[in-house]
Design a protein around this motif. Structure first.
Motif, short mmCIF file in Angstrom:
data_model
loop_
_atom_site.label_atom_id
_atom_site.label_comp_id
_atom_site.label_asym_id
_atom_site.label_seq_id
_atom_site.Cartn_x
_atom_site.Cartn_y
_atom_site.Cartn_z
N ASP A 112 0.82 -1.21 0.00
CA ASP A 112 0.00 0.00 0.00
C ASP A 112 0.86 1.26 0.00
O ASP A 112 2.05 1.22 0.31
CB ASP A 112 -0.92 0.01 1.22
N ASP A 113 0.25 2.39 -0.33
CA ASP A 113 0.96 3.67 -0.34
C ASP A 113 0.00 4.78 0.08
O ASP A 113 -1.22 4.62 0.00
CB ASP A 113 1.52 3.96 -1.74
N PHE A 114 0.57 5.88 0.54
CA PHE A 114 -0.26 7.02 0.93
C PHE A 114 0.54 8.31 0.83
O PHE A 114 1.77 8.30 0.80
CB PHE A 114 -0.81 6.85 2.35
N ILE A 115 -0.21 9.42 0.79
CA ILE A 115 0.35 10.76 0.92
C ILE A 115 -0.56 11.55 1.85
O ILE A 115 -1.72 11.17 2.08
CB ILE A 115 0.49 11.50 -0.43
N VAL A 116 -0.02 12.64 2.35
CA VAL A 116 -0.77 13.57 3.19
C VAL A 116 -0.74 14.93 2.50
O VAL A 116 0.34 15.41 2.15
CB VAL A 116 -0.15 13.68 4.61
N LEU A 117 -1.90 15.53 2.30
CA LEU A 117 -2.00 16.88 1.74
C LEU A 117 -2.47 17.81 2.86
O LEU A 117 -3.59 17.68 3.34
CB LEU A 117 -3.00 16.91 0.58
N ASP A 118 -1.60 18.74 3.26
CA ASP A 118 -1.94 19.60 4.39
C ASP A 118 -1.12 20.88 4.31
O ASP A 118 -0.01 20.88 3.79
CB ASP A 118 -1.63 18.87 5.71
N ASP A 119 -1.68 21.96 4.84
CA ASP A 119 -0.95 23.23 4.87
C ASP A 119 -0.23 23.44 6.19
O ASP A 119 0.65 24.28 6.28
CB ASP A 119 -1.89 24.41 4.58
N GLU A 120 -0.60 22.69 7.21
CA GLU A 120 0.06 22.78 8.52
C GLU A 120 0.60 21.39 8.84
O GLU A 120 -0.16 20.51 9.24
CB GLU A 120 -0.91 23.25 9.58
N ILE A 121 1.91 21.22 8.71
CA ILE A 121 2.47 19.87 8.79
C ILE A 121 3.28 19.60 10.06
O ILE A 121 3.78 18.50 10.25
CB ILE A 121 3.32 19.56 7.55
N GLU A 122 3.41 20.59 10.94
CA GLU A 122 4.27 20.44 12.10
C GLU A 122 3.88 19.24 12.97
O GLU A 122 4.73 18.51 13.45
CB GLU A 122 4.28 21.72 12.94
N ASP A 123 2.59 19.03 13.19
CA ASP A 123 2.14 17.91 14.02
C ASP A 123 2.06 16.61 13.23
O ASP A 123 1.74 15.56 13.78
CB ASP A 123 0.80 18.21 14.68
#
Length: 156
Positions: A112-123
């Motif tokens: 499996d694979d994944f990505i995260v799309l986010d503007d605030e990535i610190e957490d």
């Protein structure tokens, strides 16, 4: 299977588009789930899903409110995609929430694979490999470049 962990504010509704709508709307403010979605960003997320056959997993705080989820899902449906699931709420530490979702859903790290799309990535980057995270500029939202990057990362 491929997954996209999706944030909403700053990704699908962005400051540049919101300012434009604010001027058109007689300068009436937008709050919460009343913020307008940028059609270009909605088209781009739908294209990522279509090109990669990925499932959308809502990791945004929008997942904490049933009405917000329904609004988002309806808008995405207009572009041919839907929310498939939401991450659990663990003190709103999104990196841990994503890891918990992966564990709960028997994510297979070799297939499996994944990505995260986010503007605030610190957490997020404290818990998730930075190579899986695409930082979105909240002024522009999901750009053509972000879309292309996401498609490439999920196509490898």
């Amino acid at each position: 299977m491929k997954y996209i962990f999706l944030d909403v504010d700053g990704v699908l509704n962005n400051l540049k588009y919101t300012k434009k709508c604010y001027k058109k709307n007689g300068k009436k403010p937008f709050f919460g789930n009343n913020v307008p979605f940028n059609p270009k960003c909605l088209k781009r997320i739908a294209k990522i899903v279509k090109k990669t056959n990925a499932k959308l997993i809502l990791s945004s705080t929008w997942r904490l409110d049933d009405i917000s989820i329904k609004i988002l899902d309806s808008r995405l449906a207009e572009y041919g995609t839907r929310i498939n699931d939401i991450t659990p709420n663990i003190n709103q530490i999104r990196g841990l929430e994503i890891k918990k979702w992966l564990k709960n859903n028997n994510f297979n790290w070799s297939v499996d694979d994944f990505i995260v799309l986010d503007d605030e990535i610190e957490d997020i980057i404290n818990h998730i490999d930075e190579n899986k995270v695409i930082k979105i500029n909240p002024y522009y939202g999901l750009t053509w470049e972000n879309m292309t990057d996401a498609i490439i990362r999920l196509s490898d």
